[in-house]
Design a protein around this motif. Structure first.
Motif, short mmCIF file in Angstrom:
data_model
loop_
_atom_site.label_atom_id
_atom_site.label_comp_id
_atom_site.label_asym_id
_atom_site.label_seq_id
_atom_site.Cartn_x
_atom_site.Cartn_y
_atom_site.Cartn_z
N GLY A 209 1.18 -1.15 -0.06
CA GLY A 209 0.17 -0.06 -0.24
C GLY A 209 1.09 0.96 0.23
N TYR A 210 2.02 1.55 0.38
CA TYR A 210 2.45 2.29 0.60
C TYR A 210 3.34 2.28 -0.43
CZ TYR A 210 2.12 3.50 6.35
OH TYR A 210 1.76 4.46 7.30
N ALA A 211 3.87 1.73 -1.08
CA ALA A 211 4.27 1.34 -2.25
C ALA A 211 3.77 2.26 -3.64
CB ALA A 211 4.79 0.30 -2.48
N ILE A 212 2.04 1.73 -3.36
CA ILE A 212 1.38 2.45 -4.41
C ILE A 212 1.83 3.62 -4.26
CG2 ILE A 212 -0.97 2.71 -4.75
CD1 ILE A 212 -1.11 -0.46 -4.59
N LYS A 213 1.69 3.94 -3.37
CA LYS A 213 1.28 5.66 -2.66
C LYS A 213 2.59 6.60 -2.93
CE LYS A 213 -1.84 5.88 0.57
NZ LYS A 213 -1.78 6.02 2.70
N ALA A 214 3.86 5.49 -2.76
CA ALA A 214 5.05 6.40 -3.17
C ALA A 214 4.89 6.60 -5.12
CB ALA A 214 6.27 5.59 -2.67
N VAL A 215 4.94 5.02 -5.70
CA VAL A 215 5.38 5.35 -6.69
C VAL A 215 3.70 6.17 -7.81
CG1 VAL A 215 4.24 3.76 -9.49
CG2 VAL A 215 5.68 3.10 -7.27
N ASN A 216 2.56 6.46 -7.46
CA ASN A 216 1.73 7.45 -7.73
C ASN A 216 2.61 8.74 -7.96
OD1 ASN A 216 0.33 5.55 -8.63
ND2 ASN A 216 -1.35 5.24 -7.60
N ALA A 217 3.05 8.75 -6.59
CA ALA A 217 3.45 10.23 -5.76
C ALA A 217 4.44 11.05 -7.04
CB ALA A 217 4.23 10.51 -4.91
N GLY A 218 5.36 10.18 -8.08
CA GLY A 218 6.08 10.09 -8.84
C GLY A 218 5.22 10.88 -10.32
#
Length: 260
Positions: A209-218
């Motif tokens: 879930g945190y990885a999805i947020k981080a990737v999308n933030a880029g």
């Protein structure tokens, strides 16, 4: 929960959502979008569900587009609200879901169908799949995120060509341009998606879930993706999943993530 236009099946740690409007080639109407949002919301809250697969009923289409009959006579104001609400209710909602979503693209994924597939975290296609954004042939443009997500996935030039020609891309070309991750036969499509979902399920759902947020933030102009990653990385250290994952590694055993 029962739905009008979709089927939901849960097995082990995965769920499969099937858009079930075969006589309309699974075209998206307002009722189907509402069904999908409710299903995704419920599954995302269910801690036993570690991955979601979405597909279309039959062998002809994932989703052949939006249901044009619903909006053919809309005013500018109503069209604006349709796009805004649809993106918020389903497309951006799926993209930002903490539970991974795999699109099993079986056949045509056109217009809103391709936009839905692109909102998923990644895509697997059958070898008969065809993808495109034909909206300009109707005098309109993609309104559910297509002009934004397609360039992110295939590059600006290819996206411009696809949108301006209203042409379709076959599965192999989609693979070569990074629009899909795999191309397999129709018989192999769901088994591969299930295999990928099972691999995902072995890992920490909290970290994912945190990885999805981080990737999308880029991919957001107003967000520093690196700072988002640093923040998410730090938060992982406060989770039970991190404690279990590191303990299991040091103890040389398989991790049993609690999902918290």
């Amino acid at each position: 929960m029962s739905y009008e236009n979709i089927l939901v099946e849960q097995k082990d740690s995965r769920a499969v959502i099937t858009i079930n409007r075969p006589t309309k080639l699974n075209a998206l109407n307002k009722a189907t979008i509402k069904d999908l949002q409710e299903a995704f919301k419920a599954l995302d809250k269910d801690k036993t569900v570690k991955a979601i697969i979405i597909t279309g009923s039959g062998e002809k289409a994932f989703v052949a587009g939006a249901d044009i009959s619903e909006f053919a006579h809309f005013s500018e104001r109503k069209a604006h609200k349709l796009s805004e609400k649809g993106q918020e209710q389903l497309f951006s909602f799926v993209e930002n879901l903490s539970t991974p979503v795999i699109a099993a693209v079986n056949g045509f994924a056109l217009g809103g169908g391709l936009e839905l597939a692109m909102a998923c975290h990644f895509r697997v296609a059958s070898d008969n799949a065809k993808m495109g954004l034909p909206e300009v042939s109707l005098g309109v443009i993609p309104g559910y995120g297509g002009t934004q997500r397609l360039p992110q996935l295939v590059g600006k030039g290819i996206a411009m060509e696809m949108i301006m020609t209203a042409g379709m891309m076959d599965a192999q070309k989609a693979l070569s341009h990074g629009l899909v991750n795999y191309v397999v036969t129709q018989d192999e499509l769901m088994p591969l998606c299930v295999k990928l979902a099972s691999k995902i399920s072995n890992n920490s759902s909290v970290a994912i879930g945190y990885a999805i947020k981080a990737v999308n933030a880029g991919f957001k102009n107003d967000v520093d993706g690196y700072k988002a990653e640093i923040k998410a990385f730090g938060k992982c250290f406060g989770t039970e999943d991190f404690k279990e994952g590191t303990s299991a590694f040091l103890e040389k055993r398989k991790a049993e993530f609690p999902g918290s």
